[in-house]
Scaffold this motif. Structure first.
Motif, PDB file in Angstrom:
ATOM      1  N   SER A 187      64.388  45.577  82.117  1.00  0.00           N
ATOM      2  CA  SER A 187      63.559  45.932  82.471  1.00  0.00           C
ATOM      3  C   SER A 187      62.257  46.140  81.541  1.00  0.00           C
ATOM      4  O   SER A 187      62.368  45.321  80.948  1.00  0.00           O
ATOM      5  CB  SER A 187      64.515  47.695  83.066  1.00  0.00           C
ATOM      6  OG  SER A 187      64.699  48.418  81.588  1.00  0.00           O
ATOM      7  N   LYS A 223      77.970  35.545  83.570  1.00  0.00           N
ATOM      8  CA  LYS A 223      77.599  36.046  83.999  1.00  0.00           C
ATOM      9  C   LYS A 223      76.134  34.964  84.557  1.00  0.00           C
ATOM     10  O   LYS A 223      75.657  34.441  83.369  1.00  0.00           O
ATOM     11  CB  LYS A 223      77.010  37.426  83.497  1.00  0.00           C
ATOM     12  CG  LYS A 223      78.144  38.231  83.058  1.00  0.00           C
ATOM     13  CD  LYS A 223      77.804  39.770  82.483  1.00  0.00           C
ATOM     14  CE  LYS A 223      76.872  40.676  83.491  1.00  0.00           C
ATOM     15  NZ  LYS A 223      76.101  42.185  83.211  1.00  0.00           N
ATOM     16  N   TYR A 227      71.738  42.129  83.319  1.00  0.00           N
ATOM     17  CA  TYR A 227      70.720  43.309  83.862  1.00  0.00           C
ATOM     18  C   TYR A 227      70.831  43.545  82.023  1.00  0.00           C
ATOM     19  O   TYR A 227      71.566  43.678  81.314  1.00  0.00           O
ATOM     20  CB  TYR A 227      71.048  43.894  84.350  1.00  0.00           C
ATOM     21  CG  TYR A 227      70.557  43.611  86.134  1.00  0.00           C
ATOM     22  CD1 TYR A 227      69.098  42.777  86.536  1.00  0.00           C
ATOM     23  CD2 TYR A 227      71.706  42.669  86.684  1.00  0.00           C
ATOM     24  CE1 TYR A 227      68.799  42.872  87.927  1.00  0.00           C
ATOM     25  CE2 TYR A 227      71.181  41.635  88.253  1.00  0.00           C
ATOM     26  CZ  TYR A 227      70.650  42.139  89.092  1.00  0.00           C
ATOM     27  OH  TYR A 227      69.713  41.418  89.960  1.00  0.00           O
ATOM     28  N   TRP A 230      69.970  51.595  81.561  1.00  0.00           N
ATOM     29  CA  TRP A 230      70.897  51.639  82.425  1.00  0.00           C
ATOM     30  C   TRP A 230      69.704  52.070  83.430  1.00  0.00           C
ATOM     31  O   TRP A 230      70.145  52.176  84.750  1.00  0.00           O
ATOM     32  CB  TRP A 230      72.008  53.201  82.511  1.00  0.00           C
ATOM     33  CG  TRP A 230      70.559  54.342  81.430  1.00  0.00           C
ATOM     34  CD1 TRP A 230      70.365  54.613  80.581  1.00  0.00           C
ATOM     35  CD2 TRP A 230      69.751  55.120  82.112  1.00  0.00           C
ATOM     36  NE1 TRP A 230      69.463  55.285  80.209  1.00  0.00           N
ATOM     37  CE2 TRP A 230      68.583  55.559  81.450  1.00  0.00           C
ATOM     38  CE3 TRP A 230      69.177  55.239  84.272  1.00  0.00           C
ATOM     39  CZ2 TRP A 230      67.779  56.281  81.720  1.00  0.00           C
ATOM     40  CZ3 TRP A 230      68.524  56.384  84.181  1.00  0.00           C
ATOM     41  CH2 TRP A 230      67.748  56.895  82.860  1.00  0.00           C
ATOM     42  N   SER A 232      67.835  49.818  84.736  1.00  0.00           N
ATOM     43  CA  SER A 232      67.737  48.501  85.387  1.00  0.00           C
ATOM     44  C   SER A 232      68.765  48.653  86.948  1.00  0.00           C
ATOM     45  O   SER A 232      68.760  48.576  87.676  1.00  0.00           O
ATOM     46  CB  SER A 232      68.191  47.189  84.602  1.00  0.00           C
ATOM     47  OG  SER A 232      66.716  47.504  83.946  1.00  0.00           O
ATOM     48  N   TYR A 233      70.143  49.096  86.622  1.00  0.00           N
ATOM     49  CA  TYR A 233      70.790  49.780  87.845  1.00  0.00           C
ATOM     50  C   TYR A 233      70.814  50.557  87.901  1.00  0.00           C
ATOM     51  O   TYR A 233      71.045  50.431  89.768  1.00  0.00           O
ATOM     52  CB  TYR A 233      72.204  49.833  87.271  1.00  0.00           C
ATOM     53  CG  TYR A 233      73.208  48.604  85.669  1.00  0.00           C
ATOM     54  CD1 TYR A 233      73.418  47.999  86.508  1.00  0.00           C
ATOM     55  CD2 TYR A 233      72.770  48.672  84.414  1.00  0.00           C
ATOM     56  CE1 TYR A 233      74.497  45.977  86.502  1.00  0.00           C
ATOM     57  CE2 TYR A 233      73.091  47.759  84.025  1.00  0.00           C
ATOM     58  CZ  TYR A 233      73.986  45.853  85.078  1.00  0.00           C
ATOM     59  OH  TYR A 233      74.219  45.079  84.271  1.00  0.00           O
ATOM     60  N   LEU A 236      68.604  49.825  91.116  1.00  0.00           N
ATOM     61  CA  LEU A 236      68.638  48.470  91.775  1.00  0.00           C
ATOM     62  C   LEU A 236      69.463  49.202  92.912  1.00  0.00           C
ATOM     63  O   LEU A 236      69.795  49.306  93.735  1.00  0.00           O
ATOM     64  CB  LEU A 236      69.601  47.797  90.961  1.00  0.00           C
ATOM     65  CG  LEU A 236      68.753  46.201  90.103  1.00  0.00           C
ATOM     66  CD1 LEU A 236      69.908  45.534  89.716  1.00  0.00           C
ATOM     67  CD2 LEU A 236      68.105  45.089  91.646  1.00  0.00           C
ATOM     68  N   LEU A 237      70.557  50.269  92.844  1.00  0.00           N
ATOM     69  CA  LEU A 237      70.566  50.898  93.341  1.00  0.00           C
ATOM     70  C   LEU A 237      69.879  51.762  94.073  1.00  0.00           C
ATOM     71  O   LEU A 237      70.768  52.247  94.880  1.00  0.00           O
ATOM     72  CB  LEU A 237      72.273  52.079  92.424  1.00  0.00           C
ATOM     73  CG  LEU A 237      72.901  51.428  92.144  1.00  0.00           C
ATOM     74  CD1 LEU A 237      73.610  52.102  90.887  1.00  0.00           C
ATOM     75  CD2 LEU A 237      74.508  50.943  93.250  1.00  0.00           C
TER      76      LEU A 237
END
Length: 268
Positions: A187, A223, A227, A230, A232-233, A236-237
């Motif tokens: 991000s 992976k 990402y 937090w 970023s996650y 996306l959520l």
């Protein structure tokens, strides 16, 4: 991926995330680091810093990735002299910020030429050789903006979305040849490039060092998409389960006059 005793080539290595990745990889017992960027002086400065911290071999390649003939000649020569290359990290990129209707065509062309076509050119050259040796990892540094487009960053977002698609296609094509293709999607990151932009409200920039460490950890764990942070996650959520909320947040956070956002009118 085991990083020790490998040869890695990093584009965009003279500054920002690319520079941080080079310093992080220098701690991983690589055999050789090949540093690519346009600024010869900054590359030399970075090479000196790495050599003061590690016994790793460092090669400096001043190169403009938008110059296809120069890229072809330089990469072929580098492979012969310093290869084989087991790890390619495509980090070179540029960002310009403006409303779409005020976009400067020259700046738009610069973003597409470097972020997308420059990455395509060097990746094609090195991927062919990785396939021949049946070994390699390619990392394309996209952005969270490659998953969630941002107002005032239309062209940049478009190039980063394209990189995500490019990466997914290559991943499927090259997997049978034992070549892994990875997306790194940080991000907002505190780099000299970002410091020239108007920051989005509510978004706290992360450090380039944090991005680099996340990449190293992600490579070791194998992976495919990496990402960072937090935020970023959470974004996306939100995009998956409440896209209307994400759109509202983006309209509020974007560095543009509030009156241009339809959501501001709705919630007055």
């Amino acid at each position: 991926m085991k990083l020790s005793h490998k040869t890695a080539l990093i584009t965009g290595a003279s500054r920002g995330i690319g520079r941080a990745i080079a310093l992080a990889l220098a701690q991983q017992e690589l055999k050789t680091l090949i540093l690519v960027a346009r600024d010869r002086a900054k590359l030399a400065e970075l090479a000196t810093e790495i050599q003061s911290l590690s016994s790793i071999e460092v090669i400096v390649l001043p190169l403009d990735l938008t110059q296809i003939k120069a890229v072809n000649m330089t990469v072929i020569k580098a492979w012969r002299q310093h290869g084989p290359i087991q790890l390619l990290i495509n980090c070179a990129g540029v960002a310009h910020q403006s409303s779409f209707l005020q976009t400067n065509p020259a700046q738009m062309e610069a973003e597409v030429s470097l972020n997308l076509m420059g990455t395509y050119t060097i990746t094609r050259l090195i991927a062919k050789r990785m396939v021949h040796q049946q070994e390699g990892t390619i990392v394309n540094v996209s952005s969270l903006m490659g998953k969630i487009a941002a107002p005032t960053m239309a062209t940049y977002s478009a190039t980063k979305f394209a990189l995500v698609g490019f990466t997914q296609a290559l991943r499927a094509e090259l997997a049978p040849e034992n070549v892994q293709v990875v997306s790194l999607l940080p991000s907002l990151t505190d780099t000299d490039m970002v410091r020239g932009l108007k920051l989005f409200r509510l978004v706290k920039p992360m450090t380039a060092q944090k991005v680099a460490l996340a990449l190293v950890a992600g490579l070791k764990r194998g992976k495919e998409e990496i990402y960072v942070g937090w935020q970023s996650y959470l974004a996306l959520l939100c995009q998956r389960f409440a896209p209307w909320l994400l759109e509202l947040i983006l309209s509020i956070a974007a560095p543009m006059p509030r009156k241009r956002s339809k959501f501001v009118w709705l919630f007055r």
